[in-house]
Design a protein around this motif. Sequence first.
Motif, PDB file in Angstrom:
ATOM      1  N   GLN A  60       7.751 -13.643 -27.688  1.00  0.00           N
ATOM      2  CA  GLN A  60       8.058 -13.373 -29.195  1.00  0.00           C
ATOM      3  C   GLN A  60       9.083 -12.106 -29.016  1.00  0.00           C
ATOM      4  O   GLN A  60      10.248 -11.948 -29.758  1.00  0.00           O
ATOM      5  CB  GLN A  60       7.005 -12.955 -29.799  1.00  0.00           C
ATOM      6  N   LYS A  61       8.654 -10.988 -28.167  1.00  0.00           N
ATOM      7  CA  LYS A  61       9.529  -9.812 -27.982  1.00  0.00           C
ATOM      8  C   LYS A  61      11.158 -10.120 -27.615  1.00  0.00           C
ATOM      9  O   LYS A  61      11.942  -9.637 -28.051  1.00  0.00           O
ATOM     10  CB  LYS A  61       8.862  -8.703 -27.301  1.00  0.00           C
ATOM     11  N   ALA A  62      11.131 -10.927 -26.657  1.00  0.00           N
ATOM     12  CA  ALA A  62      12.514 -11.399 -25.992  1.00  0.00           C
ATOM     13  C   ALA A  62      13.104 -12.071 -26.918  1.00  0.00           C
ATOM     14  O   ALA A  62      14.249 -12.087 -27.090  1.00  0.00           O
ATOM     15  CB  ALA A  62      12.067 -11.962 -24.642  1.00  0.00           C
ATOM     16  N   ALA A  63      12.414 -12.981 -27.658  1.00  0.00           N
ATOM     17  CA  ALA A  63      13.216 -13.953 -28.510  1.00  0.00           C
ATOM     18  C   ALA A  63      13.568 -13.221 -29.938  1.00  0.00           C
ATOM     19  O   ALA A  63      14.475 -13.746 -30.647  1.00  0.00           O
ATOM     20  CB  ALA A  63      12.232 -15.151 -28.800  1.00  0.00           C
ATOM     21  N   SER A  64      13.257 -12.142 -30.294  1.00  0.00           N
ATOM     22  CA  SER A  64      13.237 -11.426 -31.480  1.00  0.00           C
ATOM     23  C   SER A  64      14.215 -10.119 -31.343  1.00  0.00           C
ATOM     24  O   SER A  64      15.026  -9.895 -32.225  1.00  0.00           O
ATOM     25  CB  SER A  64      12.066 -11.297 -32.372  1.00  0.00           C
ATOM     26  N   THR A  65      13.831  -9.465 -30.448  1.00  0.00           N
ATOM     27  CA  THR A  65      14.497  -8.168 -30.173  1.00  0.00           C
ATOM     28  C   THR A  65      15.047  -7.771 -29.027  1.00  0.00           C
ATOM     29  O   THR A  65      16.379  -7.122 -28.876  1.00  0.00           O
ATOM     30  CB  THR A  65      13.407  -7.026 -30.497  1.00  0.00           C
ATOM     31  N   ASP A  66      14.812  -8.198 -27.813  1.00  0.00           N
ATOM     32  CA  ASP A  66      15.010  -7.630 -26.624  1.00  0.00           C
ATOM     33  C   ASP A  66      15.962  -8.634 -25.819  1.00  0.00           C
ATOM     34  O   ASP A  66      17.017  -8.038 -25.054  1.00  0.00           O
ATOM     35  CB  ASP A  66      13.918  -7.198 -25.695  1.00  0.00           C
ATOM     36  N   GLY A  67      15.692  -9.656 -25.798  1.00  0.00           N
ATOM     37  CA  GLY A  67      16.549 -10.473 -25.226  1.00  0.00           C
ATOM     38  C   GLY A  67      16.059 -10.729 -23.727  1.00  0.00           C
ATOM     39  O   GLY A  67      14.737 -10.246 -23.514  1.00  0.00           O
ATOM     40  N   LEU A  68      16.765 -10.898 -22.685  1.00  0.00           N
ATOM     41  CA  LEU A  68      16.173 -11.189 -21.325  1.00  0.00           C
ATOM     42  C   LEU A  68      17.576 -10.607 -20.355  1.00  0.00           C
ATOM     43  O   LEU A  68      18.637 -10.802 -20.922  1.00  0.00           O
ATOM     44  CB  LEU A  68      15.817 -12.330 -20.989  1.00  0.00           C
ATOM     45  N   VAL A  69      17.243 -10.063 -19.070  1.00  0.00           N
ATOM     46  CA  VAL A  69      18.465 -10.047 -18.287  1.00  0.00           C
ATOM     47  C   VAL A  69      18.195 -11.112 -17.092  1.00  0.00           C
ATOM     48  O   VAL A  69      17.213 -11.252 -16.562  1.00  0.00           O
ATOM     49  CB  VAL A  69      18.265  -8.720 -17.700  1.00  0.00           C
ATOM     50  N   LEU A  70      19.395 -11.881 -16.885  1.00  0.00           N
ATOM     51  CA  LEU A  70      19.342 -12.742 -16.016  1.00  0.00           C
ATOM     52  C   LEU A  70      20.118 -12.376 -14.726  1.00  0.00           C
ATOM     53  O   LEU A  70      21.357 -12.004 -14.826  1.00  0.00           O
ATOM     54  CB  LEU A  70      20.116 -13.926 -16.516  1.00  0.00           C
ATOM     55  N   SER A  71      19.874 -12.488 -13.661  1.00  0.00           N
ATOM     56  CA  SER A  71      20.494 -11.915 -12.234  1.00  0.00           C
ATOM     57  C   SER A  71      20.462 -13.505 -11.621  1.00  0.00           C
ATOM     58  O   SER A  71      19.428 -13.915 -11.163  1.00  0.00           O
ATOM     59  CB  SER A  71      19.762 -10.893 -11.602  1.00  0.00           C
ATOM     60  N   THR A  72      21.616 -13.759 -11.445  1.00  0.00           N
ATOM     61  CA  THR A  72      21.800 -15.185 -10.491  1.00  0.00           C
ATOM     62  C   THR A  72      22.847 -15.135  -9.412  1.00  0.00           C
ATOM     63  O   THR A  72      23.683 -14.467  -9.352  1.00  0.00           O
ATOM     64  CB  THR A  72      21.904 -16.334 -11.397  1.00  0.00           C
ATOM     65  N   ARG A  73      22.621 -15.839  -8.454  1.00  0.00           N
ATOM     66  CA  ARG A  73      23.674 -16.328  -7.429  1.00  0.00           C
ATOM     67  C   ARG A  73      23.571 -17.678  -7.414  1.00  0.00           C
ATOM     68  O   ARG A  73      22.790 -18.426  -7.114  1.00  0.00           O
ATOM     69  CB  ARG A  73      23.382 -15.878  -6.062  1.00  0.00           C
ATOM     70  N   ALA A  74      24.875 -18.332  -8.004  1.00  0.00           N
ATOM     71  CA  ALA A  74      24.988 -19.711  -7.993  1.00  0.00           C
ATOM     72  C   ALA A  74      26.415 -20.227  -8.076  1.00  0.00           C
ATOM     73  O   ALA A  74      27.386 -19.297  -8.114  1.00  0.00           O
ATOM     74  CB  ALA A  74      24.290 -20.159  -9.751  1.00  0.00           C
ATOM     75  N   ARG A  75      26.620 -21.608  -8.271  1.00  0.00           N
ATOM     76  CA  ARG A  75      28.076 -21.997  -8.036  1.00  0.00           C
ATOM     77  C   ARG A  75      28.343 -22.177  -9.673  1.00  0.00           C
ATOM     78  O   ARG A  75      27.673 -22.867 -10.680  1.00  0.00           O
ATOM     79  CB  ARG A  75      28.114 -23.458  -7.438  1.00  0.00           C
ATOM     80  N   PHE A  76      29.507 -21.457 -10.117  1.00  0.00           N
ATOM     81  CA  PHE A  76      30.060 -21.566 -11.398  1.00  0.00           C
ATOM     82  C   PHE A  76      31.484 -22.468 -11.308  1.00  0.00           C
ATOM     83  O   PHE A  76      32.215 -21.848 -10.519  1.00  0.00           O
ATOM     84  CB  PHE A  76      30.280 -20.165 -12.120  1.00  0.00           C
ATOM     85  N   GLY A  77      31.687 -23.289 -12.150  1.00  0.00           N
ATOM     86  CA  GLY A  77      32.765 -24.035 -12.209  1.00  0.00           C
ATOM     87  C   GLY A  77      33.181 -23.979 -13.840  1.00  0.00           C
ATOM     88  O   GLY A  77      32.306 -23.800 -14.423  1.00  0.00           O
ATOM     89  N   PHE A  78      34.443 -24.184 -14.029  1.00  0.00           N
ATOM     90  CA  PHE A  78      35.223 -24.181 -15.143  1.00  0.00           C
ATOM     91  C   PHE A  78      35.788 -25.466 -15.841  1.00  0.00           C
ATOM     92  O   PHE A  78      36.490 -26.028 -14.744  1.00  0.00           O
ATOM     93  CB  PHE A  78      35.653 -22.865 -15.519  1.00  0.00           C
ATOM     94  N   ALA A  79      35.896 -25.705 -16.992  1.00  0.00           N
ATOM     95  CA  ALA A  79      36.975 -26.700 -17.440  1.00  0.00           C
ATOM     96  C   ALA A  79      37.162 -26.088 -18.889  1.00  0.00           C
ATOM     97  O   ALA A  79      36.608 -25.673 -19.432  1.00  0.00           O
ATOM     98  CB  ALA A  79      35.869 -28.148 -17.645  1.00  0.00           C
ATOM     99  N   ALA A  80      38.525 -26.091 -18.963  1.00  0.00           N
ATOM    100  CA  ALA A  80      39.121 -25.646 -20.149  1.00  0.00           C
ATOM    101  C   ALA A  80      40.400 -26.504 -20.651  1.00  0.00           C
ATOM    102  O   ALA A  80      40.274 -27.598 -20.183  1.00  0.00           O
ATOM    103  CB  ALA A  80      39.632 -24.258 -20.064  1.00  0.00           C
TER     104      ALA A  80
END
Length: 185
Positions: A90-110
């Motif tokens: 509830q706290k993350a979803a209403s006020t704080d959010g979350l911090v995401l730290s990742t190592r992954a493959r990112f690709g883009f389409a535009a």
Amino acid sequence: MPESVGDGLDRALEAAFTRPVPKSAQTRMRYLVRQLKGTKAVAELLGVSQRTVERYVAGKLKRPRKDLADRLEREVRKRWQPQVRARAKQKAASTDGLVLSTRARFGFAAAPGTTDDARIRDITQALPPHWAARLFTARDQGATEQQLQRITADGLAETYFRAGDTRAHGLDVRFTDVERIDIDL
């Protein structure tokens, strides 16, 4: 084995626990018997006989096989401190959010002619509460790992790559080959 967004969410919620998870097989089994209101339900959940559950509760059996020990730990962790878990969500979803730290493959389409080949990136980014709410809601409703990754990619696209729609308009982010993912509330 690649990391999953669902496991990252579970670890983040476990970090909010105020008491340690029971350690011994006997205390874990007793906890499950209390939660599920009987040894028969626990036996069905763990895939063992009701008599085996009774022996663990009585302390006659102490060291479960590796596969049973893993199932027992997973089921106890899943049910441990539900109110603390709910408050953290509830706290993350209403006020704080979350911090995401990742190592992954990112690709883009535009737009045509403006694509970027996928590559491995290390990203640490705060996601606002509405993205935390979407992730937890999807997880609670039984979303697949692919769906959770899509929500995560959309959140990173908005906050990291498009910077709140101030740049890179229309950029579609693909989030694959997750090597590491850590989520903090």
